[in-house]
Design a protein around this motif. Structure first.
Motif, PDB file in Angstrom:
ATOM      1  N   ALA A  77     -28.849  31.985  42.343  1.00  0.00           N
ATOM      2  CA  ALA A  77     -28.708  30.735  41.608  1.00  0.00           C
ATOM      3  C   ALA A  77     -28.697  29.582  42.592  1.00  0.00           C
ATOM      4  O   ALA A  77     -28.138  29.665  43.675  1.00  0.00           O
ATOM      5  N   GLY A  78     -29.321  28.489  42.192  1.00  0.00           N
ATOM      6  CA  GLY A  78     -29.356  27.318  43.055  1.00  0.00           C
ATOM      7  C   GLY A  78     -30.584  27.296  43.945  1.00  0.00           C
ATOM      8  O   GLY A  78     -30.892  26.278  44.544  1.00  0.00           O
ATOM      9  N   LEU A  79     -31.314  28.432  44.030  1.00  0.00           N
ATOM     10  CA  LEU A  79     -32.552  28.472  44.795  1.00  0.00           C
ATOM     11  C   LEU A  79     -33.699  28.338  43.808  1.00  0.00           C
ATOM     12  O   LEU A  79     -33.995  29.250  43.064  1.00  0.00           O
ATOM     13  N   GLY A  80     -34.315  27.183  43.736  1.00  0.00           N
ATOM     14  CA  GLY A  80     -35.371  26.983  42.762  1.00  0.00           C
ATOM     15  C   GLY A  80     -34.934  26.016  41.690  1.00  0.00           C
ATOM     16  O   GLY A  80     -34.045  25.196  41.888  1.00  0.00           O
ATOM     17  N   SER A  81     -35.529  26.131  40.509  1.00  0.00           N
ATOM     18  CA  SER A  81     -35.347  25.113  39.475  1.00  0.00           C
ATOM     19  C   SER A  81     -34.264  25.445  38.475  1.00  0.00           C
ATOM     20  O   SER A  81     -34.046  24.707  37.529  1.00  0.00           O
ATOM     21  N   GLY A  82     -33.553  26.566  38.644  1.00  0.00           N
ATOM     22  CA  GLY A  82     -32.595  26.980  37.628  1.00  0.00           C
ATOM     23  C   GLY A  82     -31.525  25.962  37.350  1.00  0.00           C
ATOM     24  O   GLY A  82     -31.150  25.708  36.198  1.00  0.00           O
ATOM     25  N   ALA A  83     -30.974  25.323  38.386  1.00  0.00           N
ATOM     26  CA  ALA A  83     -29.865  24.406  38.180  1.00  0.00           C
ATOM     27  C   ALA A  83     -30.234  23.237  37.283  1.00  0.00           C
ATOM     28  O   ALA A  83     -29.400  22.716  36.557  1.00  0.00           O
ATOM     29  N   SER A  84     -31.494  22.820  37.328  1.00  0.00           N
ATOM     30  CA  SER A  84     -31.900  21.670  36.528  1.00  0.00           C
ATOM     31  C   SER A  84     -32.103  22.026  35.070  1.00  0.00           C
ATOM     32  O   SER A  84     -32.358  21.156  34.249  1.00  0.00           O
ATOM     33  N   MET A  85     -32.003  23.317  34.731  1.00  0.00           N
ATOM     34  CA  MET A  85     -32.280  23.755  33.371  1.00  0.00           C
ATOM     35  C   MET A  85     -31.015  24.074  32.594  1.00  0.00           C
ATOM     36  O   MET A  85     -31.078  24.613  31.504  1.00  0.00           O
ATOM     37  N   LEU A  86     -29.835  23.753  33.132  1.00  0.00           N
ATOM     38  CA  LEU A  86     -28.590  24.185  32.518  1.00  0.00           C
ATOM     39  C   LEU A  86     -28.178  23.360  31.311  1.00  0.00           C
ATOM     40  O   LEU A  86     -27.263  23.716  30.598  1.00  0.00           O
ATOM     41  N   ARG A  87     -28.820  22.220  31.073  1.00  0.00           N
ATOM     42  CA  ARG A  87     -28.376  21.338  29.995  1.00  0.00           C
ATOM     43  C   ARG A  87     -28.901  21.839  28.655  1.00  0.00           C
ATOM     44  O   ARG A  87     -30.023  21.552  28.246  1.00  0.00           O
ATOM     45  N   THR A  88     -28.100  22.622  27.971  1.00  0.00           N
ATOM     46  CA  THR A  88     -28.408  23.129  26.644  1.00  0.00           C
ATOM     47  C   THR A  88     -27.105  23.525  25.981  1.00  0.00           C
ATOM     48  O   THR A  88     -26.105  23.780  26.659  1.00  0.00           O
ATOM     49  N   MET A 129     -33.620  44.006  33.527  1.00  0.00           N
ATOM     50  CA  MET A 129     -33.677  42.942  32.527  1.00  0.00           C
ATOM     51  C   MET A 129     -33.048  41.686  33.119  1.00  0.00           C
ATOM     52  O   MET A 129     -31.952  41.741  33.677  1.00  0.00           O
ATOM     53  N   MET A 130     -33.758  40.567  32.989  1.00  0.00           N
ATOM     54  CA  MET A 130     -33.275  39.291  33.501  1.00  0.00           C
ATOM     55  C   MET A 130     -33.336  38.238  32.414  1.00  0.00           C
ATOM     56  O   MET A 130     -34.214  38.274  31.545  1.00  0.00           O
ATOM     57  N   LEU A 131     -32.408  37.300  32.486  1.00  0.00           N
ATOM     58  CA  LEU A 131     -32.444  36.150  31.597  1.00  0.00           C
ATOM     59  C   LEU A 131     -33.445  35.138  32.141  1.00  0.00           C
ATOM     60  O   LEU A 131     -33.602  34.988  33.359  1.00  0.00           O
ATOM     61  N   ALA A 132     -34.127  34.434  31.252  1.00  0.00           N
ATOM     62  CA  ALA A 132     -35.045  33.366  31.641  1.00  0.00           C
ATOM     63  C   ALA A 132     -34.912  32.243  30.617  1.00  0.00           C
ATOM     64  O   ALA A 132     -34.256  32.398  29.582  1.00  0.00           O
ATOM     65  N   ARG A 133     -35.527  31.095  30.938  1.00  0.00           N
ATOM     66  CA  ARG A 133     -35.487  29.952  30.030  1.00  0.00           C
ATOM     67  C   ARG A 133     -36.888  29.613  29.553  1.00  0.00           C
ATOM     68  O   ARG A 133     -37.851  29.686  30.307  1.00  0.00           O
ATOM     69  N   SER A 134     -36.981  29.226  28.294  1.00  0.00           N
ATOM     70  CA  SER A 134     -38.216  28.712  27.718  1.00  0.00           C
ATOM     71  C   SER A 134     -37.843  27.439  26.991  1.00  0.00           C
ATOM     72  O   SER A 134     -37.363  27.482  25.854  1.00  0.00           O
ATOM     73  N   GLY A 135     -37.976  26.300  27.691  1.00  0.00           N
ATOM     74  CA  GLY A 135     -37.480  25.058  27.122  1.00  0.00           C
ATOM     75  C   GLY A 135     -35.981  25.112  27.001  1.00  0.00           C
ATOM     76  O   GLY A 135     -35.270  25.400  27.963  1.00  0.00           O
ATOM     77  N   ALA A 136     -35.465  24.881  25.798  1.00  0.00           N
ATOM     78  CA  ALA A 136     -34.021  24.926  25.560  1.00  0.00           C
ATOM     79  C   ALA A 136     -33.565  26.304  25.097  1.00  0.00           C
ATOM     80  O   ALA A 136     -32.393  26.478  24.752  1.00  0.00           O
ATOM     81  N   GLN A 137     -34.471  27.269  25.078  1.00  0.00           N
ATOM     82  CA  GLN A 137     -34.153  28.587  24.552  1.00  0.00           C
ATOM     83  C   GLN A 137     -34.076  29.619  25.672  1.00  0.00           C
ATOM     84  O   GLN A 137     -34.753  29.505  26.690  1.00  0.00           O
ATOM     85  N   TYR A 138     -33.257  30.634  25.448  1.00  0.00           N
ATOM     86  CA  TYR A 138     -33.167  31.752  26.372  1.00  0.00           C
ATOM     87  C   TYR A 138     -34.045  32.901  25.878  1.00  0.00           C
ATOM     88  O   TYR A 138     -34.188  33.135  24.674  1.00  0.00           O
ATOM     89  N   ARG A 139     -34.609  33.620  26.815  1.00  0.00           N
ATOM     90  CA  ARG A 139     -35.353  34.838  26.508  1.00  0.00           C
ATOM     91  C   ARG A 139     -35.076  35.830  27.629  1.00  0.00           C
ATOM     92  O   ARG A 139     -34.435  35.480  28.631  1.00  0.00           O
ATOM     93  N   VAL A 140     -35.534  37.062  27.461  1.00  0.00           N
ATOM     94  CA  VAL A 140     -35.343  38.057  28.513  1.00  0.00           C
ATOM     95  C   VAL A 140     -36.678  38.480  29.086  1.00  0.00           C
ATOM     96  O   VAL A 140     -37.701  38.492  28.390  1.00  0.00           O
ATOM     97  N   GLU A 141     -36.659  38.821  30.350  1.00  0.00           N
ATOM     98  CA  GLU A 141     -37.803  39.425  31.018  1.00  0.00           C
ATOM     99  C   GLU A 141     -37.443  40.858  31.366  1.00  0.00           C
ATOM    100  O   GLU A 141     -36.391  41.108  31.972  1.00  0.00           O
ATOM    101  N   VAL A 142     -38.267  41.785  30.962  1.00  0.00           N
ATOM    102  CA  VAL A 142     -38.073  43.205  31.262  1.00  0.00           C
ATOM    103  C   VAL A 142     -39.124  43.584  32.299  1.00  0.00           C
ATOM    104  O   VAL A 142     -40.334  43.494  32.026  1.00  0.00           O
ATOM    105  N   VAL A 143     -38.675  43.957  33.490  1.00  0.00           N
ATOM    106  CA  VAL A 143     -39.595  44.113  34.612  1.00  0.00           C
ATOM    107  C   VAL A 143     -39.328  45.399  35.387  1.00  0.00           C
ATOM    108  O   VAL A 143     -38.236  45.967  35.342  1.00  0.00           O
ATOM    109  N   ASP A 144     -40.359  45.842  36.113  1.00  0.00           N
ATOM    110  CA  ASP A 144     -40.181  46.916  37.077  1.00  0.00           C
ATOM    111  C   ASP A 144     -39.533  46.352  38.337  1.00  0.00           C
ATOM    112  O   ASP A 144     -39.397  45.146  38.488  1.00  0.00           O
TER     113      ASP A 144
END
Length: 360
Positions: free
Chosen positions: A161-172, A252-267
């Motif tokens: 957390a804090g590496l990249g754009s995640g911090a700017s997406m917390l307003r929801t 499984m990881m949490l991700a953001r799509s606009g103001a919504q949360y979604r999950v990414e299922v990855v290898d």
């Protein structure tokens, strides 16, 4: 428990009995005290010397494994490792076994079982060792590759957390709950999720469990809960009244799509020797949800999830750990508490209410 772990093997296949015995007897800390072709023979031996752990098949003559498991748990709770086929009927029975108090699963194919068990010898040994650490009092029914894998951190799958754009997406205003469990977690999750109302915040879950079993586990919980529970698919939205369980064999990881949360299922590689990993999920929640998330770590062996929960805590998430008094294995919560990752330490029957209060 002191000294070597005493193990009883109960399986109608002579090949399985011999293979599991050979694998376990190579470990200096494990002693196989007997191997029986069915539970009736096993019970006779166990009356003379009771094991610390039972490795148990499900489909056997004279008495099936589920009946034997329920008998043991009602009369003298003892850690049980299920050694089960991946056949669909076997998977269903395994879910019943977990609900009845089994603490671990070893999956086996119907063909080539000897080579499979040898290739999975480290998993067999670790399952027995994890079971031996279980709190037998918490197992009783309650009312409604051979070489160890490299130990990698969540950094191998997701940056902090804090590496990249995640911090700017917390307003929801969207809230969510992230839960991580391992040994004993099937019963713990049932206890928590059955108390969740249909209006509860969206829930994302990692339960250490092999492939194909997570879907059936989710189906079972879905039949018991007011909320919807299902195995996660890549791109699923995290919405109120829905719990998503990470598929076995995938992260499984949490991700953001606009103001919504979604999950990414990855290898990805094993993280803390697990896939899915709780640390991966928790780190993604710290990165993309922060103070909008509640992190919960419950019963389990090892420390997967402890560092991820600390990251959630530092990002402003409310954090909860299961108290030792109700854990089957007080490994993961203990390590999270040691790291200063936990706001509240609660017994299992108080966790659901605490989640609801923290996620409004």
């Amino acid at each position: 428990m002191s000294g070597r772990i005493k193990v009883m093997i109960v399986d109608d296949s002579a090949v399985v009995r011999q293979s599991v015995r050979q694998i376990l007897e190579r470990e200096p800390g494990i002693e196989v005290i007997g191997a029986a072709s069915d539970p009736v023979f096993a019970l006779g031996h166990m009356q003379r010397q009771w094991p610390d752990v039972i490795v148990l098949d499900i489909e056997m003559p004279r008495m099936d494994g589920l009946t034997f498991l329920k008998k043991i748990m009602s009369e003298r709770p003892t850690p049980v490792v299920i050694c089960s086929s991946l056949a669909e009927s076997g998977a269903s029975a395994t879910m019943q076994a977990l609900a009845s108090g089994a603490v671990a699963i070893i999956t086996k194919p119907k063909l080539g079982v000897k080579q499979f068990l040898e290739d999975s010898s480290n998993d067999v040994v670790q399952a027995v060792k994890a079971a031996a650490r279980a709190n037998a009092r918490r197992l009783a029914p309650r009312a409604p590759s051979a070489a160890p894998a490299p130990r990698l951190s969540a950094e191998a799958v997701i940056s902090a957390a804090g590496l990249g754009s995640g911090a700017s997406m917390l307003r929801t205003t969207e809230r969510l709950v992230a839960i991580g469990t391992s040994t004993g977690g099937t019963q713990a999750l049932e206890a928590v999720l059955r108390r969740m109302p249909a209006t509860a915040a969206g829930i994302v879950i990692v339960q250490h469990m092999p492939e194909r079993f997570t879907a059936m586990f989710a189906e079972r919980l879905n039949s018991l809960c007011e909320i919807e529970v299902r195995e996660a698919r890549h791109g699923d939205r995290v919405i109120p009244g829905l719990a998503l369980i990470a598929p076995g064999g995938k992260h499984m990881m949490l991700a953001r799509s606009g103001a919504q949360y979604r999950v990414e299922v990855v290898d990805g590689p094993l993280i803390n020797r697990h896939r899915p990993s709780v640390d991966v999920l928790f780190r993604s929640c710290a990165k993309f949800a922060g103070k909008n998330a509640v992190g919960v770590i419950m019963t389990g062996m090892g420390d997967d999830g402890a560092r991820g929960l600390k990251e959630m805590h530092d990002a402003g998430s409310a954090t909860i750990a299961e108290d030792e008094s109700t854990c089957v294995v007080f490994g993961m919560p203990k390590e999270a508490i040691r790291l200063g990752a936990v706001d509240r330490v609660l017994p299992l029957d108080e966790i659901a209410a605490a989640i609801l209060r923290a996620s409004v």
